[in-house]
Design a protein around this motif. Sequence first.
Motif, short mmCIF file in Angstrom:
data_model
loop_
_atom_site.label_atom_id
_atom_site.label_comp_id
_atom_site.label_asym_id
_atom_site.label_seq_id
_atom_site.Cartn_x
_atom_site.Cartn_y
_atom_site.Cartn_z
N LEU C 322 0.84 -1.20 0.00
CA LEU C 322 0.00 0.00 0.00
C LEU C 322 0.87 1.25 0.00
CD1 LEU C 322 -3.00 0.76 0.28
CD2 LEU C 322 -2.63 0.96 2.70
N PHE C 323 1.90 1.24 0.86
CA PHE C 323 2.78 2.40 0.91
C PHE C 323 3.54 2.58 -0.39
CE2 PHE C 323 2.32 4.38 4.81
CZ PHE C 323 2.02 3.43 5.77
N ILE C 324 4.03 1.46 -0.92
CA ILE C 324 4.77 1.58 -2.17
C ILE C 324 3.87 2.13 -3.26
CG2 ILE C 324 5.95 0.29 -3.98
CD1 ILE C 324 6.94 -1.63 -1.92
N ALA C 325 2.67 1.57 -3.33
CA ALA C 325 1.76 2.00 -4.39
C ALA C 325 1.44 3.48 -4.29
CB ALA C 325 0.48 1.18 -4.34
N THR C 326 1.36 3.97 -3.07
CA THR C 326 1.01 5.39 -2.93
C THR C 326 2.21 6.29 -3.10
OG1 THR C 326 -0.32 4.53 -1.12
CG2 THR C 326 -0.43 6.88 -1.52
N LEU C 327 3.33 5.87 -2.49
CA LEU C 327 4.43 6.81 -2.35
C LEU C 327 5.57 6.65 -3.33
CD1 LEU C 327 4.68 6.86 1.52
CD2 LEU C 327 3.91 8.70 0.07
N ALA C 328 5.73 5.48 -3.92
CA ALA C 328 6.97 5.25 -4.68
C ALA C 328 7.25 6.29 -5.78
CB ALA C 328 6.96 3.83 -5.27
N PRO C 329 6.32 6.55 -6.68
CA PRO C 329 6.68 7.52 -7.72
C PRO C 329 6.96 8.90 -7.12
CG PRO C 329 4.60 6.44 -8.23
CD PRO C 329 4.95 6.07 -6.85
N ALA C 330 6.13 9.26 -6.12
CA ALA C 330 6.33 10.58 -5.50
C ALA C 330 7.70 10.66 -4.86
CB ALA C 330 5.23 10.84 -4.47
N ALA C 331 8.07 9.59 -4.15
CA ALA C 331 9.38 9.61 -3.47
C ALA C 331 10.50 9.70 -4.51
CB ALA C 331 9.54 8.34 -2.63
N TYR C 332 10.34 8.97 -5.59
CA TYR C 332 11.37 9.02 -6.62
C TYR C 332 11.50 10.42 -7.19
CZ TYR C 332 13.85 7.92 -10.95
OH TYR C 332 14.74 7.91 -11.98
N ILE C 333 10.36 11.02 -7.48
CA ILE C 333 10.39 12.37 -8.04
C ILE C 333 11.04 13.34 -7.05
CG2 ILE C 333 8.97 14.31 -8.74
CD1 ILE C 333 6.99 12.37 -9.84
N ALA C 334 10.63 13.23 -5.78
CA ALA C 334 11.18 14.14 -4.77
C ALA C 334 12.68 13.96 -4.65
CB ALA C 334 10.50 13.91 -3.43
N ALA C 335 13.09 12.69 -4.61
CA ALA C 335 14.52 12.43 -4.41
C ALA C 335 15.33 12.93 -5.59
CB ALA C 335 14.74 10.94 -4.20
N THR C 336 14.87 12.66 -6.80
CA THR C 336 15.70 13.04 -7.93
C THR C 336 15.63 14.52 -8.24
OG1 THR C 336 13.91 12.42 -9.39
CG2 THR C 336 15.65 10.81 -9.07
N THR C 337 14.53 15.16 -7.87
CA THR C 337 14.42 16.58 -8.21
C THR C 337 15.01 17.48 -7.12
OG1 THR C 337 12.32 15.95 -9.16
CG2 THR C 337 12.85 18.30 -9.10
N PHE C 338 14.68 17.18 -5.87
CA PHE C 338 15.06 18.10 -4.82
C PHE C 338 16.16 17.59 -3.90
CE2 PHE C 338 11.92 21.39 -5.17
CZ PHE C 338 10.89 20.79 -5.86
N HIS C 339 16.11 16.33 -3.63
CA HIS C 339 16.98 15.87 -2.55
C HIS C 339 17.99 14.86 -3.06
CE1 HIS C 339 14.06 17.67 0.10
NE2 HIS C 339 13.13 17.05 -0.56
N GLN C 340 18.73 15.25 -4.06
CA GLN C 340 19.66 14.28 -4.62
C GLN C 340 20.63 13.75 -3.58
OE1 GLN C 340 19.02 17.20 -5.92
NE2 GLN C 340 18.45 16.97 -8.07
N GLU C 341 20.89 14.56 -2.57
CA GLU C 341 21.88 14.11 -1.60
C GLU C 341 21.37 12.95 -0.77
OE1 GLU C 341 20.36 16.96 -1.70
OE2 GLU C 341 19.40 17.27 0.23
N MET C 342 20.08 12.67 -0.88
CA MET C 342 19.54 11.56 -0.09
C MET C 342 19.92 10.20 -0.63
SD MET C 342 15.69 12.15 1.05
CE MET C 342 15.45 10.45 1.35
N ILE C 343 20.20 10.16 -1.90
CA ILE C 343 20.45 8.86 -2.53
C ILE C 343 21.92 8.51 -2.38
CG2 ILE C 343 20.13 7.57 -4.65
CD1 ILE C 343 18.31 9.76 -5.61
N PRO C 344 22.20 7.27 -2.00
CA PRO C 344 23.61 6.89 -1.88
C PRO C 344 24.36 7.15 -3.16
CG PRO C 344 22.21 5.16 -1.04
CD PRO C 344 21.30 6.20 -1.62
N THR C 345 25.59 7.52 -3.03
CA THR C 345 26.35 8.03 -4.18
C THR C 345 26.38 7.10 -5.37
OG1 THR C 345 27.79 8.70 -2.39
CG2 THR C 345 28.34 9.49 -4.59
N THR C 346 26.64 5.81 -5.12
CA THR C 346 26.75 4.91 -6.26
C THR C 346 25.46 4.86 -7.05
OG1 THR C 346 26.35 3.23 -4.59
CG2 THR C 346 28.57 3.36 -5.49
N LEU C 347 24.35 4.80 -6.32
CA LEU C 347 23.06 4.76 -6.99
C LEU C 347 22.80 6.07 -7.71
CD1 LEU C 347 20.69 2.89 -7.33
CD2 LEU C 347 19.66 3.88 -5.30
N LEU C 348 23.23 7.12 -7.07
CA LEU C 348 22.98 8.45 -7.62
C LEU C 348 23.65 8.62 -8.98
CD1 LEU C 348 21.76 11.20 -7.18
CD2 LEU C 348 23.84 11.88 -6.03
#
Lengths: 77, 362, 521
Positions: C322-348
């Motif tokens: 349920l959480f994934i279905a609701t939040l996953a795309p939003a979290a991805y968008i937030a992470a890649t647009t605003f909070h790039q520093e949140m993603i571990p470097t290799t993945l980034l």
Amino acid sequence: MWLVVVILFTAVIIWYEAPALLKHGQFRELAFFGILMLIAFALTAAQSLKVKMSNPLDAIVALYSPLSRIISAFTGS
Amino acid sequence: MQMEKGKISLYQFKVLVVLFSLGSSILIVPSALASVSRQDGWISSLFGVACGLLLVWLYASLAQRFPDKTLIEFSILILGKGLGHVVAFLYFSFFLLIASLVLCTIGDFISSMTLPETPIEAIHIVFMLIIVMGIKLGLEVVGRASEIFIPWVLVMLGFMLVAVLPLIDMSRTAPFLENSIRQIAGGSITILGIPYLELVIFLMILPAVSNRSKATKGFLNAALFSGLILTAITLLCILVLGHDFTARHSFPSYTLAKQIHIGDFFQRVEIVMAVIWFVTIFFKLMISFYAAILGFGQLFRLKSHRSLVTPFAMIVFVISLLVFPNVIYFKDFSAHTWPPFASTFGLLLPVLLAVVAAIRKL
Amino acid sequence: MGIFRKAMMGVIKSLTPQATQQPKVSRTPLKSSLEEVLYEIQHRLGHSNDVIVRRLSLDASSDPDIALIYTEGLANTKDILVSLLVDLQKIHPEISRYPKDQQLQLLKNSILRTGDIHDITNYESLISALLSGDTIILLNGCTQAIGACTRDWQDRGINEPASQTVIRGPREGFTETLRTNTMLIRRKIKDENLWLETMPIGRKTRTDVSIMYLKGTADEELVNEVRSRLKRIDMEAVLESAYIEEMIQDDSLTPFPTIYNTERPDVAAAGLLEGRVVILVDGTPFVLLAPALFTHFIQTAEDYYQRADISSLLRLLRYISLFIATLAPAAYIAATTFHQEMIPTTLLIRVAAQHEGIPFPAFIEALIMEIIFEILREAGVRMPRAIGQAVSIVGALVIGQAAVEAGLVGTAMVIIVSLTAISNLVIPSFNMGIAIRMIRFVLMALAASFGLFGILIGLFALTLHLCSLRSFGVPYMAPLAPYIRQDQKDNLIRLPHWALTVKQRLIRQRGTVDKQQPNEN
């Protein structure tokens, strides 16, 4: 430009809230609502026009300055 | 006359107290404590908690005389029409000011830490929109929402506290009790200022609690619980970051979270701290705003407070932009001016009310 | 919120025509002359030729003075021919000695061999019975008629329910016939307190709608509330239980369902035992359960048929989905647009590398992928089996793979969107899944504007909204909020059956926890 937004916003709020109050015959509440909206509108409009408004905290600081000084002396900070 | 028809359960009340107390305190308190009492900041904190509990006891016993009346209502009752109304109006302004201060705290944090390019006004507006929504839905709904969030907050806090443990350096609390009692007591003034003196706000909410008889104990428990959490955070800040650093930093608990490294993957865990702040401040703002509106409505004997929400939201929005010229002003204000100011409302007036009530045998 | 709701209501009001007057319930009494009555009936039905009239006469010489009317297809012709007609033919000469008005009663009481026989005194109820499959028996000179229940029609038969399948558990599903459905439920609960009430709803369709409940277990007020809401319905047609659902659900503007629907008798029976009310609608196998809370939509029947430990884990898995279905795309968008520093470097580095060539910002990319997926899903529902293969290939290979290779979307985005879509399918209830789909888009928009802050704001708003909902007076988020300790045994996890025997408090004592306060503001 922001002033227009503020005016629109205020209008929308009045359009939404006022009829409900009228319907229930809550005239006193309506009066207060009106006064408060006026104040709110004045403040927000002033803010949008970047009018310099004084900080209410300044008054408080001034009022309590003797006590604040005591505290600073007491804690030595 | 009871304007709030909703009822909240004892558990919901306790949750609200905890969330409120953690609200802006998590952000501000460790730094303030460390700047005054240095490495004994955590002792100040404990001392402050103890005094705070006395305050809570004072509030609760005052409220017990008037179990179904809020603070505003019984102020008017105790002090009569003229003085009572003045005092009530002062309390209302106090609550409104708390709401504005809370809003600008979170606005500053979000802006400086996570969304530097977004204008502060936008952040404030978005926040207030949610607050308006919550207040319009009623206290019951807010109570239920708090029940949903509290497990997350506690789990995240627990995780943070545990994860930070490997990094502590016990030597940082030395020399133990080097500071004079004066300094320690002085330090506790900050934690009293935020949140304990503000807990008087819950006298607006107590009448809505369904299990009123157990509410006093619940109030005390919740205040104790949050006090211990704040102490723990302060202690960990001192142990991990050192009192000097803690004192100088704006948001030491955030920096504390930044220190957590679990393997190579969990590095940016401070987001969790930001979320905790968010949720707690959200509820603090919700409660203070609600208290202000309820107070205004009761002061002027209005039938319902719903229509007041939007104008006051706008007013709070503007005030919140005015009261925060810069960080230094704010820190100074919270440390030096706020405690005496808050004690007028959190100590002086309640004592006055209690005494007069006893004299008048109310 | 407020303004939005007001606007919506305004739009809806302007679109609905003025409510039609309640038709007067007329009761035209029957005439005594047989031929007149027959003519009137056929006239009213427009001489529809599936209404069969069979006349009989007492003795060979005189005119017909008994008539049987039935609707072909709805009535069991074998019954009619074999028992009714035969009885009438044999017995009739004997009873003709009696006065006319007694003859009918005699037939009803002593002679006819069908089960349910009732008196009919006016045309309206006659036609109503006729069109339901009863056989009407008319006697010349009598102003009454009798209707014999000979209902029988072609039915789909009891099959495995298409929508809620289990690995272990009963494979019976409800059918479109009301009586079959009530039978299926009665077979599960043989308690004397299982009560049944039926009423026809719908001016034109006269659909039979039944409610079933366990007297004493279900809250009295709840049953009364359900009954009164059903009685209030004034619609032309009720073709499916969804019509009823929309008419009786709590008046809130929300995408979240507040009434549960199921095709399975065991789920319905379980609901009855919890104190809920079952609403059966003739013509659809989907049965309604009221009240319905948020947790009900994440639970499945199978939770009770597998072991407690695995069921608890699966339930937790569903909540995670349920959480994934609701939040996953939003979290991805937030992470890649605003909070790039949140993603571990290799993945980034990988993600950033993918993002290099892509012309769209993350939000648009996500939106495109989501919409494409929704299109594929809708197509999948409606496509004929023959081209099913082709569509899957088109979807997966052509659109997905090719889009990535063309550089229109990033691989990470495709993964996120697919994961989200699959997680959405894990949610057992379709209505809830739809609600989640809508919420997901809102969160994506918030994430694109305000990052993590936006997501949190969205979650606050969502939580507040969910906490404000009620289903027939019960708070929607119970037993999470308000927290009810007794009901936690079967909420997020399921304790083994021996631990569940202590009754759950919630729905049975609906009034105690949170009596619904009238909202006076």
